[in-house]
Design a protein around this motif. Structure first.
Motif, PDB file in Angstrom:
ATOM      1  N   ALA A 192      15.689 -26.131  82.982  1.00  0.00           N
ATOM      2  CA  ALA A 192      13.948 -25.839  82.904  1.00  0.00           C
ATOM      3  C   ALA A 192      13.234 -26.232  84.352  1.00  0.00           C
ATOM      4  N   GLY A 193      13.983 -27.219  84.863  1.00  0.00           N
ATOM      5  CA  GLY A 193      13.498 -27.771  86.260  1.00  0.00           C
ATOM      6  C   GLY A 193      13.923 -26.907  87.574  1.00  0.00           C
ATOM      7  N   SER A 194      14.708 -25.767  87.267  1.00  0.00           N
ATOM      8  CA  SER A 194      15.167 -24.972  88.346  1.00  0.00           C
ATOM      9  C   SER A 194      14.248 -24.344  89.299  1.00  0.00           C
ATOM     10  N   ARG A 195      14.399 -24.495  90.572  1.00  0.00           N
ATOM     11  CA  ARG A 195      13.304 -23.921  91.513  1.00  0.00           C
ATOM     12  C   ARG A 195      14.205 -23.356  92.536  1.00  0.00           C
ATOM     13  N   GLY A 196      13.752 -22.378  93.119  1.00  0.00           N
ATOM     14  CA  GLY A 196      14.429 -21.835  94.503  1.00  0.00           C
ATOM     15  C   GLY A 196      15.639 -21.039  94.021  1.00  0.00           C
ATOM     16  N   ARG A 197      16.602 -21.146  94.930  1.00  0.00           N
ATOM     17  CA  ARG A 197      17.892 -20.516  94.714  1.00  0.00           C
ATOM     18  C   ARG A 197      18.789 -21.427  93.988  1.00  0.00           C
ATOM     19  N   VAL A 198      19.579 -20.692  93.102  1.00  0.00           N
ATOM     20  CA  VAL A 198      20.447 -21.419  92.006  1.00  0.00           C
ATOM     21  C   VAL A 198      21.813 -20.442  92.578  1.00  0.00           C
ATOM     22  N   ASN A 199      22.897 -21.271  92.665  1.00  0.00           N
ATOM     23  CA  ASN A 199      24.144 -20.754  93.062  1.00  0.00           C
ATOM     24  C   ASN A 199      24.485 -19.957  91.831  1.00  0.00           C
ATOM     25  N   GLY A 200      24.855 -18.488  91.899  1.00  0.00           N
ATOM     26  CA  GLY A 200      25.424 -17.790  90.829  1.00  0.00           C
ATOM     27  C   GLY A 200      26.481 -18.313  90.381  1.00  0.00           C
ATOM     28  N   ILE A 226      10.194 -22.505  78.787  1.00  0.00           N
ATOM     29  CA  ILE A 226      10.395 -23.149  80.411  1.00  0.00           C
ATOM     30  C   ILE A 226       9.799 -22.407  81.186  1.00  0.00           C
ATOM     31  N   PRO A 227       9.423 -23.013  82.390  1.00  0.00           N
ATOM     32  CA  PRO A 227       8.495 -22.330  83.237  1.00  0.00           C
ATOM     33  C   PRO A 227       9.101 -21.063  83.790  1.00  0.00           C
ATOM     34  N   PRO A 228       8.087 -20.159  84.228  1.00  0.00           N
ATOM     35  CA  PRO A 228       8.575 -18.793  84.815  1.00  0.00           C
ATOM     36  C   PRO A 228       9.485 -18.901  85.922  1.00  0.00           C
ATOM     37  N   ASP A 229       9.132 -20.100  86.888  1.00  0.00           N
ATOM     38  CA  ASP A 229       9.904 -20.137  88.210  1.00  0.00           C
ATOM     39  C   ASP A 229      11.447 -20.556  87.700  1.00  0.00           C
ATOM     40  N   ALA A 230      11.712 -21.146  86.620  1.00  0.00           N
ATOM     41  CA  ALA A 230      13.097 -21.453  86.152  1.00  0.00           C
ATOM     42  C   ALA A 230      13.618 -20.257  86.002  1.00  0.00           C
ATOM     43  N   MET A 231      12.999 -19.357  85.097  1.00  0.00           N
ATOM     44  CA  MET A 231      13.629 -18.073  84.612  1.00  0.00           C
ATOM     45  C   MET A 231      13.828 -17.245  85.737  1.00  0.00           C
ATOM     46  N   ARG A 232      12.996 -17.304  86.776  1.00  0.00           N
ATOM     47  CA  ARG A 232      13.131 -16.396  87.960  1.00  0.00           C
ATOM     48  C   ARG A 232      14.262 -16.605  88.695  1.00  0.00           C
ATOM     49  N   SER A 233      14.523 -18.213  88.872  1.00  0.00           N
ATOM     50  CA  SER A 233      15.559 -18.708  89.859  1.00  0.00           C
ATOM     51  C   SER A 233      16.891 -18.381  89.093  1.00  0.00           C
ATOM     52  N   VAL A 234      16.854 -18.653  87.731  1.00  0.00           N
ATOM     53  CA  VAL A 234      18.264 -18.414  86.956  1.00  0.00           C
ATOM     54  C   VAL A 234      18.635 -17.205  86.847  1.00  0.00           C
ATOM     55  N   LEU A 235      17.799 -16.271  86.409  1.00  0.00           N
ATOM     56  CA  LEU A 235      17.957 -14.930  86.223  1.00  0.00           C
ATOM     57  C   LEU A 235      18.507 -14.230  87.752  1.00  0.00           C
ATOM     58  N   ALA A 236      17.803 -14.664  88.738  1.00  0.00           N
ATOM     59  CA  ALA A 236      18.355 -14.048  89.958  1.00  0.00           C
ATOM     60  C   ALA A 236      19.633 -14.376  90.135  1.00  0.00           C
ATOM     61  N   ALA A 237      19.983 -15.559  89.931  1.00  0.00           N
ATOM     62  CA  ALA A 237      21.259 -15.972  90.234  1.00  0.00           C
ATOM     63  C   ALA A 237      22.312 -15.353  89.263  1.00  0.00           C
ATOM     64  N   ALA A 238      21.893 -15.026  87.927  1.00  0.00           N
ATOM     65  CA  ALA A 238      22.845 -14.269  87.387  1.00  0.00           C
ATOM     66  C   ALA A 238      23.033 -13.096  87.716  1.00  0.00           C
ATOM     67  N   ALA A 258       7.818 -12.707  80.180  1.00  0.00           N
ATOM     68  CA  ALA A 258       7.359 -11.533  81.233  1.00  0.00           C
ATOM     69  C   ALA A 258       8.180 -11.572  82.662  1.00  0.00           C
ATOM     70  N   GLU A 259       8.558 -12.605  82.989  1.00  0.00           N
ATOM     71  CA  GLU A 259       8.952 -12.700  84.338  1.00  0.00           C
ATOM     72  C   GLU A 259      10.561 -12.344  83.967  1.00  0.00           C
ATOM     73  N   ALA A 260      11.166 -12.556  83.016  1.00  0.00           N
ATOM     74  CA  ALA A 260      12.237 -11.840  82.885  1.00  0.00           C
ATOM     75  C   ALA A 260      12.465 -10.248  82.713  1.00  0.00           C
ATOM     76  N   LEU A 261      11.319  -9.877  82.091  1.00  0.00           N
ATOM     77  CA  LEU A 261      11.185  -8.485  81.772  1.00  0.00           C
ATOM     78  C   LEU A 261      10.767  -7.636  83.220  1.00  0.00           C
ATOM     79  N   GLU A 262      10.273  -8.340  84.212  1.00  0.00           N
ATOM     80  CA  GLU A 262       9.961  -7.866  85.327  1.00  0.00           C
ATOM     81  C   GLU A 262      11.123  -7.871  86.229  1.00  0.00           C
ATOM     82  N   GLN A 263      12.247  -8.617  86.140  1.00  0.00           N
ATOM     83  CA  GLN A 263      13.607  -8.547  86.734  1.00  0.00           C
ATOM     84  C   GLN A 263      14.518  -7.280  86.062  1.00  0.00           C
ATOM     85  N   ALA A 264      14.266  -6.883  84.991  1.00  0.00           N
ATOM     86  CA  ALA A 264      15.084  -6.272  84.081  1.00  0.00           C
ATOM     87  C   ALA A 264      15.228  -4.690  84.802  1.00  0.00           C
TER      88      ALA A 264
END
Length: 370
Positions: A192-200, A226-238, A258-264
């Motif tokens: 939940a505290g993930s920010r920025g780039r997460v190693n996939g 969870i914060p949208p920033d955490a979803m954004r970072s984790v999903l981008a890594a995935a 909503a953040e996840a849906l925008e990356q789908a």
């Protein structure tokens, strides 16, 4: 900072596995070394002379300082060449970029964030991004989590690198559907505290591995958002890992969903063929379309008299992804820890196989799981 490998001559040079820095400008080299360190990459530096052909062709990324662009113009053309300019007002830099076959011309520090991401991608070995499929229910109990789980299980069985991400904090946990609630690995509260780039690669290794797929679900704590920033970072890594990412999202989109849906890339809306379900699904579809244009209907059958799957899709102004008949014994399977989609000849697995055959190109989707 440890000094990276440095080359001053052409003899006995091994292939390059990290970024190749080519420049005699010490200030530029130092800046590029700092960016490489931040990206977790180990560069090789060539000062004052062109690199060997082996170095040039083996490096995942070539960072050419403008001061040595002329030295590299006779080397073979390749992808992944970035020319680092020194003067924004120097129009001739574009001529030198053509001469060296550069993909991009960058000026630092303006392009530093973009360059860091490119170097980190090279360090991770990032290729084509994953196809990302979001699954939502048109009404409560429509079976979205069941379909999301079956789609991931089927994809993994067919050889696709697969990650299943549970975006519904009130859904009971996809690890339960997979029969792996006791499996070791990270859950959403850990990230939940993930920010920025997460190693996939590290993310995939840290998640529970169930039925040949990586699953990110919830634990049994009281953390329900969870914060949208955490979803954004984790999903981008995935997504950077390639293959297929399946998202199980709630009907009522919280900020993270909503953040996840925008990356789908594609959305599947599961709708029972019932009048009230279609009415409810219309509201869900309206909210989802604000963030994702490619939304398709999956119609659960049997239908009410006079209402077929094509009619449901037309009523929702959506393309029909297919019909999904009921699967006998599914509830008993789940109680025994057998996940949806594991029965290869069941309706769920057949639907998922047909969808994957259309949606995931074999060359882009298939990848051996590390």
């Amino acid at each position: 900072m440890a000094e990276p490998s440095t080359h001053h001559g052409p003899s006995g040079i091994p292939p390059v596995t990290g970024p190749l820095i080519i420049s005699g400008d010490e200030e530029l080299v130092e800046r590029l070394l700092r960016i490489c360190t931040a990206a977790g990459a180990e560069p090789v530096v060539v000062r004052g002379a062109p690199p060997t052909r082996r170095q040039w062709e083996s490096a995942p990324l070539a960072l050419v300082g403008d001061d040595l662009a002329g030295c590299c113009s006779d080397l073979p053309r390749r992808e992944g060449v970035l020319l680092i300019g020194r003067d924004l007002d120097d129009c001739e830099v574009w001529v030198r970029a053509v001469g060296v076959g550069a993909d991009h011309v960058l000026f630092l520090p303006d392009a530093e964030t973009w360059l860091l991401d490119r170097i980190a991608d090279a360090a991770e070995g990032v290729g084509a991004h994953a196809l990302t499929v979001a699954v939502l229910g048109g009404r409560g109990g429509a079976g979205a989590s069941t379909l999301a789980c079956a789609l991931a299980v089927t994809a993994a069985r067919e050889g696709h690198r697969t990650m299943l991400i549970d975006g519904d904090p009130l859904g009971g946990g996809l690890d339960v559907l997979l029969g792996g609630e006791g499996a070791s690995g990270l859950r959403w509260p850990d990230l939940a505290g993930s920010r920025g780039r997460v190693n996939g690669h590290e993310l995939e290794k840290a998640l529970p591995s169930l039925h040949r797929l990586a699953a990110l679900s919830w634990d049994r704590s009281d953390i329900l958002a969870i914060p949208p920033d955490a979803m954004r970072s984790v999903l981008a890594a995935a997504r950077r890992r390639g293959g297929l990412v399946v998202l199980d999202l709630p009907r009522h989109l919280d900020p993270a969903a909503a953040e996840a849906l925008e990356q789908a890339d594609t959305g599947l809306l599961v709708v029972p063929a019932e009048l009230r379900a279609v009415a409810a699904a219309g509201r869900v579809a309206a909210a989802a379309r604000m963030r994702l244009s490619d939304l398709r209907a999956v119609v659960r059958t049997p239908a009410c008299p006079g209402l077929d799957a094509a009619e449901v899709a037309r009523g929702l102004r959506m393309d029909l992804a297919g019909e999904l008949p009921g699967e006998p014994g599914l509830a008993a399977d789940v109680e025994r820890g057998t996940p949806p989609g594991l029965r290869e000849r069941g309706p769920l697995a057949r639907f998922c196989s047909a969808f994957l055959a259309r949606a995931v190109p074999p060359a882009a989707g298939r990848s051996a799981v590390a």
